[in-house]
Design a protein around this motif. Structure first.
Motif, PDB file in Angstrom:
ATOM      1  N   SER A  33       0.834  -1.203   0.000  1.00  0.00           N
ATOM      2  CA  SER A  33       0.000   0.000   0.000  1.00  0.00           C
ATOM      3  C   SER A  33       0.866   1.250   0.000  1.00  0.00           C
ATOM      4  CB  SER A  33      -0.964  -0.008   1.189  1.00  0.00           C
ATOM      5  OG  SER A  33      -0.254  -0.114   2.403  1.00  0.00           O
ATOM      6  N   TYR A  34       1.966   1.233   0.759  1.00  0.00           N
ATOM      7  CA  TYR A  34       2.882   2.377   0.767  1.00  0.00           C
ATOM      8  C   TYR A  34       3.520   2.554  -0.610  1.00  0.00           C
ATOM      9  CZ  TYR A  34       2.594   2.418   5.858  1.00  0.00           C
ATOM     10  OH  TYR A  34       2.148   2.490   7.141  1.00  0.00           O
ATOM     11  N   ARG A  35       3.920   1.444  -1.217  1.00  0.00           N
ATOM     12  CA  ARG A  35       4.570   1.512  -2.533  1.00  0.00           C
ATOM     13  C   ARG A  35       3.600   1.987  -3.604  1.00  0.00           C
ATOM     14  NH1 ARG A  35       7.306  -4.214  -2.701  1.00  0.00           N
ATOM     15  NH2 ARG A  35       7.494  -3.718  -4.913  1.00  0.00           N
ATOM     16  N   MET A  36       2.355   1.526  -3.543  1.00  0.00           N
ATOM     17  CA  MET A  36       1.358   1.942  -4.538  1.00  0.00           C
ATOM     18  C   MET A  36       1.071   3.442  -4.404  1.00  0.00           C
ATOM     19  SD  MET A  36       0.632  -0.675  -6.376  1.00  0.00           S
ATOM     20  CE  MET A  36      -0.861  -0.173  -7.173  1.00  0.00           C
ATOM     21  N   LEU A  37       0.897   3.910  -3.175  1.00  0.00           N
ATOM     22  CA  LEU A  37       0.633   5.329  -2.955  1.00  0.00           C
ATOM     23  C   LEU A  37       1.828   6.174  -3.392  1.00  0.00           C
ATOM     24  CD1 LEU A  37      -1.201   7.568  -1.976  1.00  0.00           C
ATOM     25  CD2 LEU A  37      -0.411   7.111   0.362  1.00  0.00           C
ATOM     26  N   SER A  38       3.032   5.713  -3.106  1.00  0.00           N
ATOM     27  CA  SER A  38       4.229   6.430  -3.522  1.00  0.00           C
ATOM     28  C   SER A  38       4.308   6.504  -5.049  1.00  0.00           C
ATOM     29  CB  SER A  38       5.475   5.738  -2.960  1.00  0.00           C
ATOM     30  OG  SER A  38       6.642   6.392  -3.408  1.00  0.00           O
ATOM     31  N   ALA A  39       4.009   5.408  -5.719  1.00  0.00           N
ATOM     32  CA  ALA A  39       4.030   5.397  -7.188  1.00  0.00           C
ATOM     33  C   ALA A  39       2.981   6.355  -7.747  1.00  0.00           C
ATOM     34  CB  ALA A  39       3.796   3.984  -7.702  1.00  0.00           C
ATOM     35  N   LEU A  40       1.822   6.400  -7.119  1.00  0.00           N
ATOM     36  CA  LEU A  40       0.773   7.317  -7.573  1.00  0.00           C
ATOM     37  C   LEU A  40       1.207   8.762  -7.382  1.00  0.00           C
ATOM     38  CD1 LEU A  40      -2.071   7.745  -8.673  1.00  0.00           C
ATOM     39  CD2 LEU A  40      -2.938   7.452  -6.343  1.00  0.00           C
ATOM     40  N   ARG A  41       1.761   9.070  -6.239  1.00  0.00           N
ATOM     41  CA  ARG A  41       2.241  10.435  -5.983  1.00  0.00           C
ATOM     42  C   ARG A  41       3.331  10.812  -6.985  1.00  0.00           C
ATOM     43  NH1 ARG A  41       2.081  12.492  -0.217  1.00  0.00           N
ATOM     44  NH2 ARG A  41       4.175  13.140  -0.750  1.00  0.00           N
ATOM     45  N   ASP A  42       4.249   9.887  -7.266  1.00  0.00           N
ATOM     46  CA  ASP A  42       5.308  10.156  -8.241  1.00  0.00           C
ATOM     47  C   ASP A  42       4.726  10.420  -9.627  1.00  0.00           C
ATOM     48  OD1 ASP A  42       7.248   9.846  -6.287  1.00  0.00           O
ATOM     49  OD2 ASP A  42       7.829   7.822  -6.928  1.00  0.00           O
ATOM     50  N   ALA A  43       3.749   9.621 -10.041  1.00  0.00           N
ATOM     51  CA  ALA A  43       3.126   9.805 -11.359  1.00  0.00           C
ATOM     52  C   ALA A  43       2.446  11.167 -11.445  1.00  0.00           C
ATOM     53  CB  ALA A  43       2.122   8.682 -11.628  1.00  0.00           C
ATOM     54  N   VAL A  44       1.778  11.562 -10.382  1.00  0.00           N
ATOM     55  CA  VAL A  44       1.106  12.868 -10.355  1.00  0.00           C
ATOM     56  C   VAL A  44       2.142  13.984 -10.471  1.00  0.00           C
ATOM     57  CG1 VAL A  44      -0.203  14.427  -8.845  1.00  0.00           C
ATOM     58  CG2 VAL A  44      -0.958  12.066  -9.164  1.00  0.00           C
ATOM     59  N   GLY A  45       3.271  13.829  -9.778  1.00  0.00           N
ATOM     60  CA  GLY A  45       4.340  14.819  -9.876  1.00  0.00           C
ATOM     61  C   GLY A  45       4.930  14.884 -11.280  1.00  0.00           C
ATOM     62  N   ARG A  46       5.128  13.730 -11.910  1.00  0.00           N
ATOM     63  CA  ARG A  46       5.665  13.707 -13.276  1.00  0.00           C
ATOM     64  C   ARG A  46       4.717  14.381 -14.264  1.00  0.00           C
ATOM     65  NH1 ARG A  46       6.995   8.525 -11.822  1.00  0.00           N
ATOM     66  NH2 ARG A  46       5.313   7.666 -13.086  1.00  0.00           N
ATOM     67  N   GLN A  47       3.440  14.358 -13.969  1.00  0.00           N
ATOM     68  CA  GLN A  47       2.466  15.029 -14.832  1.00  0.00           C
ATOM     69  C   GLN A  47       2.431  16.532 -14.580  1.00  0.00           C
ATOM     70  OE1 GLN A  47      -1.217  12.985 -14.106  1.00  0.00           O
ATOM     71  NE2 GLN A  47      -0.551  11.134 -15.157  1.00  0.00           N
ATOM     72  N   GLY A  48       3.202  16.989 -13.593  1.00  0.00           N
ATOM     73  CA  GLY A  48       3.299  18.413 -13.324  1.00  0.00           C
ATOM     74  C   GLY A  48       2.292  18.954 -12.327  1.00  0.00           C
ATOM     75  N   HIS A  49       1.592  18.074 -11.634  1.00  0.00           N
ATOM     76  CA  HIS A  49       0.588  18.523 -10.663  1.00  0.00           C
ATOM     77  C   HIS A  49       1.219  18.814  -9.308  1.00  0.00           C
ATOM     78  CE1 HIS A  49      -2.348  17.495 -13.626  1.00  0.00           C
ATOM     79  NE2 HIS A  49      -2.065  16.213 -13.582  1.00  0.00           N
ATOM     80  N   ASP A  50       0.567  19.691  -8.561  1.00  0.00           N
ATOM     81  CA  ASP A  50       1.026  20.060  -7.220  1.00  0.00           C
ATOM     82  C   ASP A  50       0.374  19.228  -6.113  1.00  0.00           C
ATOM     83  OD1 ASP A  50       2.489  22.286  -8.279  1.00  0.00           O
ATOM     84  OD2 ASP A  50       0.625  23.424  -8.339  1.00  0.00           O
ATOM     85  N   HIS A  51      -0.802  18.680  -6.424  1.00  0.00           N
ATOM     86  CA  HIS A  51      -1.569  17.978  -5.393  1.00  0.00           C
ATOM     87  C   HIS A  51      -2.224  16.720  -5.939  1.00  0.00           C
ATOM     88  CE1 HIS A  51      -1.510  22.168  -3.885  1.00  0.00           C
ATOM     89  NE2 HIS A  51      -1.265  21.550  -2.756  1.00  0.00           N
ATOM     90  N   LEU A  52      -2.400  15.785  -5.027  1.00  0.00           N
ATOM     91  CA  LEU A  52      -3.168  14.576  -5.293  1.00  0.00           C
ATOM     92  C   LEU A  52      -4.295  14.539  -4.264  1.00  0.00           C
ATOM     93  CD1 LEU A  52      -3.675  11.667  -6.415  1.00  0.00           C
ATOM     94  CD2 LEU A  52      -2.059  10.880  -4.659  1.00  0.00           C
ATOM     95  N   LEU A  53      -5.519  14.418  -4.731  1.00  0.00           N
ATOM     96  CA  LEU A  53      -6.662  14.219  -3.839  1.00  0.00           C
ATOM     97  C   LEU A  53      -7.051  12.754  -3.918  1.00  0.00           C
ATOM     98  CD1 LEU A  53      -8.884  17.333  -4.610  1.00  0.00           C
ATOM     99  CD2 LEU A  53      -7.396  16.932  -2.637  1.00  0.00           C
ATOM    100  N   ALA A  54      -7.217  12.141  -2.766  1.00  0.00           N
ATOM    101  CA  ALA A  54      -7.552  10.726  -2.725  1.00  0.00           C
ATOM    102  C   ALA A  54      -8.849  10.511  -1.952  1.00  0.00           C
ATOM    103  CB  ALA A  54      -6.420   9.930  -2.067  1.00  0.00           C
ATOM    104  N   PRO A  55      -9.869   9.955  -2.613  1.00  0.00           N
ATOM    105  CA  PRO A  55     -11.077   9.566  -1.876  1.00  0.00           C
ATOM    106  C   PRO A  55     -10.806   8.210  -1.222  1.00  0.00           C
ATOM    107  CG  PRO A  55     -11.369   9.142  -4.215  1.00  0.00           C
ATOM    108  CD  PRO A  55      -9.991   9.732  -4.042  1.00  0.00           C
ATOM    109  N   VAL A  56     -10.646   8.210   0.078  1.00  0.00           N
ATOM    110  CA  VAL A  56     -10.187   7.027   0.803  1.00  0.00           C
ATOM    111  C   VAL A  56     -11.357   6.311   1.483  1.00  0.00           C
ATOM    112  CG1 VAL A  56      -8.705   6.225   2.680  1.00  0.00           C
ATOM    113  CG2 VAL A  56      -7.917   8.045   1.153  1.00  0.00           C
ATOM    114  N   ARG A  57     -11.439   5.006   1.251  1.00  0.00           N
ATOM    115  CA  ARG A  57     -12.407   4.154   1.939  1.00  0.00           C
ATOM    116  C   ARG A  57     -11.674   3.529   3.123  1.00  0.00           C
ATOM    117  NH1 ARG A  57     -14.663  -1.129   2.397  1.00  0.00           N
ATOM    118  NH2 ARG A  57     -16.935  -1.082   2.183  1.00  0.00           N
TER     119      ARG A  57
END
Length: 164
Positions: A33-57
């Motif tokens: 779960s930590y690795r998946m979230l880290s990969a998602l954050r990295d992908a968002v950064g590579r796309q040039g975004h400043d923030h990631l919003l996550a709807p968490v269950r």
């Protein structure tokens, strides 16, 4: 609507939204779960975004289906981190719990459908606890209808944009 308007005005997007991270139960406890979230954050950064919003269950909320989600969110461990494991992953990764979304998903159906889906009788009016559900399902026998309205939690992550 905001995103469409911003695009038409030439404003670049600054925020991305997660849709889902799921780890198969056979692989829980391995740090995925930590690795998946880290990969998602990295992908968002590579796309040039400043923030990631996550709807968490919240993964352990189903153990307290009658507790209001806002109350559940106040539960902390002795180290001050959220008691819920999935929310704890987000907070440890730098996320900030922003707000409860009281109706993130709605599932409605006939009582026959709910009986089929859950193997529960759905034979009386009121709230019925369903294993795995975050909140009870509301049953209305007069109208042959039951509805589940699941809340979630919005978590905001700051990311470092790395435009390519």
């Amino acid at each position: 609507m905001w995103a469409f308007r911003d695009q038409r005005r030439g404003h670049p997007p600054t925020t991305a939204s997660a849709l889902e991270i799921t780890v198969d139960s056979g692989y829980l406890g391995r740090g995925l779960s930590y690795r998946m979230l880290s990969a998602l954050r990295d992908a968002v950064g590579r796309q040039g975004h400043d923030h990631l919003l996550a709807p968490v269950r919240p993964t352990a909320k189903h153990l307290q289906p009658r507790a209001p989600l806002a109350e559940y969110l106040r539960q902390r461990r002795t180290d001050g981190l959220p008691a819920d494991p999935w929310l704890r992953v987000h907070v440890k990764a730098g996320g900030t719990i922003k707000k409860v979304a009281p109706a993130s998903m709605t599932i409605s159906g006939s009582l026959a459908q709910w009986r089929h889906w859950t193997s529960l009788p759905f034979d009386h009016d009121g709230d019925i606890e369903v294993p795995g559900a975050l909140v009870p399902v509301h049953c209305d026998t007069t109208h042959d209808h039951a509805v589940y309205v699941e809340p979630n939690v919005w978590v905001r992550h700051g990311v470092r944009p790395r435009r390519q």
